[in-house]
Design an enzyme around this catalytic site. Structure first.
Site, short mmCIF file in Angstrom:
data_model
loop_
_atom_site.label_atom_id
_atom_site.label_comp_id
_atom_site.label_asym_id
_atom_site.label_seq_id
_atom_site.Cartn_x
_atom_site.Cartn_y
_atom_site.Cartn_z
N SER A 128 34.59 49.09 34.84
CA SER A 128 34.34 47.87 34.22
C SER A 128 34.67 46.83 35.52
O SER A 128 35.67 47.17 36.47
CB SER A 128 35.38 47.62 33.13
OG SER A 128 35.52 46.28 32.74
N GLU A 130 36.34 44.57 34.75
CA GLU A 130 37.69 43.96 34.66
C GLU A 130 38.83 44.42 35.66
O GLU A 130 39.93 44.14 36.03
CB GLU A 130 38.27 44.41 33.32
CG GLU A 130 37.65 43.59 32.21
CD GLU A 130 38.11 42.06 32.11
OE1 GLU A 130 39.20 41.72 32.39
OE2 GLU A 130 37.16 41.26 31.69
N TYR A 152 43.55 46.18 29.85
CA TYR A 152 42.30 46.91 29.94
C TYR A 152 41.95 47.13 31.59
O TYR A 152 41.72 48.12 31.82
CB TYR A 152 41.49 46.28 29.14
CG TYR A 152 40.13 46.89 29.26
CD1 TYR A 152 39.61 47.56 28.23
CD2 TYR A 152 39.06 46.34 30.17
CE1 TYR A 152 38.13 48.25 28.17
CE2 TYR A 152 37.85 46.90 30.43
CZ TYR A 152 37.34 47.76 29.50
OH TYR A 152 35.98 48.41 29.36
#
Length: 323
Positions: A128, A130, A152
């Site tokens: 991701s 992220e 996350y």
């Protein structure tokens, strides 16, 4: 497929998270290609209607490492794609330990199980954007330092690094650094689907307001089936690698809202939208935008659906569902 793709073709695949947005699109592609597809699905959770009937479903929790390892050894798949996980960044702040258990520890255990298989299996991890957190550059590419700011992101960064270690030890393992990718299969908890469903409900006279946490956050939004295509190209490539998968263009939530209302035929949308800061993330990336040059150059990949069309397809699907 990729310009560098060899003659390798999977015959049996294991897809974790097969019931999710990406899992469904991936299963459809694999089944259409004649691959025997097995899917890991949480116990008691039914498969969504878009999961092909040809997929063999196995009820299991990815965090039960011994059980998952046994399934991997029994199936001996030549392709494993890990799409399972806690997918909400916002939820990870409230549930950091469960997020770590499935997004980090379970992913690391799974890649270890695949690496222990005989033959030359291939592994694809859904990473991701992220993992970059608040990046030091824009757009971001594979060399951007990992600076996750959310539970996350930290969990995904751990799994991303585990895939890199497995690759260094000889496994054909690729980590796909996926930027936000959407479709009508997105759960309503995600802001894009919340917008498309909310706008459709307002247009149909079933709601009078759309409440969001912010209008200013910016994201690089792409079409989910395009991103699944990138995963398949990485699996087929001669050599494994990390790949940023993104459109290279970011848009604000405000732009998404405006495009959605416009598609529904509503021009003056501002009075219909309320911002509730309590719904915003504790920490949000400043500008998430990816440089997918490596995927373009090595895999021959490029997005096929632009931002306006993506919004239109989501709103159209929700309008159709209401009618």
């Amino acid at each position: 497929m990729s310009p560098s793709a060899a003659t390798w073709r999977p015959t049996r695949a294991l897809v974790t998270g097969v019931g999710g947005q990406d899992g469904g699109y991936l299963a459809e592609r694999l089944v259409a290609a004649g691959v025997e597809v097995h899917g890991l699905q949480p116990p008691g959770e039914p498969a969504p209607p878009w999961c092909p009937s040809a997929v063999v479903l196995h009820a299991g929790d990815l965090t039960e490492h011994a059980t998952t390892d046994r399934l991997v050894r029994d199936l001996a798949p030549d392709l494993v794609v890990n799409l399972a996980g806690q997918s909400s960044v916002a939820r990870s702040w409230a549930e950091p330990e469960p997020t770590w258990a499935v997004n980090a520890a379970a992913a690391e255990a799974l890649v270890s199980s695949v690496a222990a298989l005989p033959g030359s299996p291939r592994f694809v991890q859904a990473s991701s954007a992220e993992i970059f957190g608040r990046p030091d550059r824009c757009p971001q590419d594979e060399s951007t330092p990992l600076r996750p700011v959310s539970p996350y992101g930290r969990a995904k960064a751990h799994a991303h690094l585990a895939v890199g270690r497995a690759r260094a030890e000889g496994l054909h393992a690729s980590s796909m650094i996926l930027y936000n990718h959407e479709s009508p299969r997105r759960p309503p908890s995600f802001v894009t689907r919340k917008i498309s469903q909310g706008v459709a409900a307002i247009a149909a006279g079933r709601a009078d307001r759309l409440v969001l946490g912010t209008l200013d956050a910016r994201r690089d939004w792409g079409w989910a089936p395009d991103y699944v295509d990138a995963m398949l190209r990485a699996a087929h490539a001669d050599s494994p690698a990390d790949y940023v998968v993104a459109t290279g263009r970011s848009h604000s939530v405000r732009e998404f809202v405006a495009a959605a209302f416009a598609r529904a035929g509503i021009g003056d949308w501002a009075p219909l939208v309320t911002v509730d800061p309590s719904l915003a993330r504790p920490v949000d990336p400043v500008d998430s935008c990816g440089d997918a040059s490596r995927a373009r150059d090595l895999l021959g990949w490029a997005p096929t659906v632009g931002f306006p069309e993506l919004v239109h397809r989501m709103v159209d699907a929700d309008l159709a569902a209401l009618s």
